[in-house]
Design an enzyme around this catalytic site. Structure first.
Site, PDB file in Angstrom:
ATOM      1  CE  LYS A 166     -24.684  24.434  70.973  1.00 55.31           C
ATOM      2  NZ  LYS A 166     -25.866  24.494  70.090  1.00 55.31           N
ATOM      3  CG  ASP A 191     -27.549  27.504  69.938  1.00 59.71           C
ATOM      4  OD1 ASP A 191     -28.775  27.596  70.180  1.00 59.71           O
ATOM      5  OD2 ASP A 191     -27.080  26.716  69.083  1.00 59.71           O
ATOM      6  CE  LYS A 265     -27.421  23.911  63.260  1.00 59.13           C
ATOM      7  NZ  LYS A 265     -27.924  23.372  64.550  1.00 59.13           N
TER       8      LYS A 265
HETATM    9  O1  OSB Z   1     -27.777  24.137  67.782  1.00 58.74           O
HETATM   10  O2  OSB Z   1     -26.214  24.686  66.496  1.00 58.74           O
HETATM   11  C1  OSB Z   1     -26.737  23.846  67.216  1.00 58.74           C
HETATM   12  C2  OSB Z   1     -24.506  20.745  67.441  1.00 58.74           C
HETATM   13  C3  OSB Z   1     -25.451  19.756  67.537  1.00 58.74           C
HETATM   14  C4  OSB Z   1     -26.775  20.097  67.567  1.00 58.74           C
HETATM   15  C5  OSB Z   1     -27.161  21.432  67.492  1.00 58.74           C
HETATM   16  C6  OSB Z   1     -26.217  22.438  67.386  1.00 58.74           C
HETATM   17  C7  OSB Z   1     -24.868  22.082  67.389  1.00 58.74           C
HETATM   18  C8  OSB Z   1     -23.787  23.048  67.374  1.00 58.74           C
HETATM   19  C9  OSB Z   1     -22.459  22.534  66.887  1.00 58.74           C
HETATM   20  O3  OSB Z   1     -23.870  24.179  67.816  1.00 58.74           O
HETATM   21  C10 OSB Z   1     -21.947  23.208  65.685  1.00 58.74           C
HETATM   22  C11 OSB Z   1     -20.725  22.487  65.175  1.00 58.74           C
HETATM   23  O4  OSB Z   1     -19.636  22.789  65.654  1.00 58.74           O
HETATM   24  O5  OSB Z   1     -20.877  21.597  64.309  1.00 58.74           O
HETATM   25 MG    MG Z   2     -28.332  26.101  67.273  1.00 62.40          MG
END
Ligand code: OSB
Ligand code: MG
Length: 373
Positions: A166, A191, A265
């Site tokens: 991140k 990300d 997602k």
């Molecule tokens: O942006 O992908 C994202 C978790 C919470 C909110 C947004 C995100 C995420 C993750 C976690 O990147 C992914 C995971 O390990 O479940």
């Molecule tokens: Mg993301």
């Protein structure tokens, strides 16, 4: 096959994460998770509502999703007859947004259909293109760069195929540089969860140097046009997450050149029907997809595994082992990752794992049952 929805039970669980998870919009230490249980003919299907505890990733949050389910979705669904699980996508179709709440109900209907047919969910979905799902990990912002490097090393040793970190302003170029120096050859991506604007183009352009597989959602959660302007300037492929909620957004993003990759997602797009439509569209346009995660319990995790078995999920997803999140998961066995960095599909009916009902009851803080006579 089809079925009539006889009963819906909502379960609100609270579970602490093994390690906090921090993104550009904040830190999570405890999850609040709604499970939707849909029953018919003595069988139950389960879905997970994947929203966060607060409306920061998108507009949804646990408390709001509970009310949307209780006051809108459940009354509409109770007693309905579905010929196919795809018809469950109509529940809440007249609402604006709230796709994660809708997706939890829709996923439960797919799981129930698979169980009534006695087949694994991946089969009901038309998946099974691969027996093993390639896995990556998403590693949050840490307190120090050294902690991040240590975590990456541990995940690579566990076998994970790609690392996502991140980023946010102040935790970006120097961090990616440090990670690259330590791990020159790994599949690496970043990300941003919408933490930048076009004014940061130079900063994002500086990331081109580090050979990232992609940069995920750098700009606003609801923007497509600025991403297309940014993509023109970057060599690194942009992957969109937040702003792809429907097949309509996916088509717009592809046609405008706003991304070269899409993160699908299940919750964000409102369930399997929309996820499959986006998958199919991307496949026809040559856009690879991967399955994103929302710190799910075993139920949502198992659904993601089934989804990621569709053909065009060619890139490793954020679908990883239960133990990265939970000291004890609510499913049995927990989701495990092979030393090859894969999760093997299971052949049990439905989402493929057993619910640990005793443990589930011990972490449940709220429960409501509807439409039983
Ligand atoms: O942006 O992908 C994202 C978790 C919470 C909110 C947004 C995100 C995420 C993750 C976690 O990147 C992914 C995971 O390990 O479940
Ligand atoms: Mg993301």
């Amino acid at each position: 096959m089809g079925f009539q929805i006889e009963q819906i039970c909502l379960h609100w669980l609270e579970m602490p994460l093994v390690h906090f998870f921090e993104t550009s919009f904040g830190r999570t230490t405890r999850r609040r998770i709604i499970l939707v249980e849909v029953s018919s003919g003595g069988a139950s299907g389960w879905g997970e509502v994947t929203c966060g505890e607060h409306p920061h990733y998108n507009e949804e949050w646990t408390e709001g999703a509970w009310l949307i389910l209780r006051d809108y979705l459940v009354p509409e669904a109770c007693g309905s007859r579905l010929e196919t699980p795809a018809e469950a996508a109509r529940f809440g179709a007249r609402l604006r947004g709230h796709r994660m709440a809708r997706g939890g109900l829709e996923a439960a209907c797919w799981d129930l259909e698979a169980r009534l047919r006695g087949e694994p969910l991946w089969k009901t979905l038309g998946g099974g293109a691969r027996r093993e799902i390639p896995c990556g990990v998403s590693i949050g912002i840490q307190d120090t760069p050294a902690q991040l490097i240590g975590k990456i090393r541990a995940e690579l040793e566990a076998g994970y195929q790609r690392i996502k970190i991140k980023i946010k302003p102040g935790w970006d170029v120097h961090i990616v540089e440090a990670v690259r120096r330590e791990f020159p050859d790994i599949l690496l991506m970043a990300d941003a969860n919408s933490a930048y604007t076009l004014a940061d183009t130079d900063r994002l352009k500086a990331l081109d140097e580090f050979g990232l597989m992609m940069i995920e959602q750098p700009l606003a959660h609801d923007d497509i046009i600025d991403h297309s302007l940014l993509q023109e300037k970057l060599n690194t492929p942009i992957c969109l997450d937040e702003c792809i909620r429907t097949r309509h957004h996916a088509r717009q993003a592809i046609e405008l050149g706003a991304c070269r990759i899409i993160n699908i997602k299940l919750g964000r797009v409102g369930g399997f029907t929309e996820a499959k439509a986006i998958h199919d569209l991307c496949q026809s346009r040559g856009i690879p997809v991967w399955c994103g995660g929302m710190l799910e319990s075993g139920v949502g995790r198992a659904h993601n595994i089934a989804l990621a078995s569709l053909e065009n999920f060619t890139l490793p997803g954020d679908v990883s082992a239960s133990k990265r999140y939970w000291t004890r998961d609510i499913i049995q066995p927990p989701v495990e990752v092979t030393p090859r960095g894969t999760i093997v599909l299971r052949d049990e009916p439905g989402f493929g794992y057993a619910l640990d009902m005793d443990f589930l009851a011990s972490v449940r803080v709220r429960q409501e049952t509807f439409c039983a006579k």
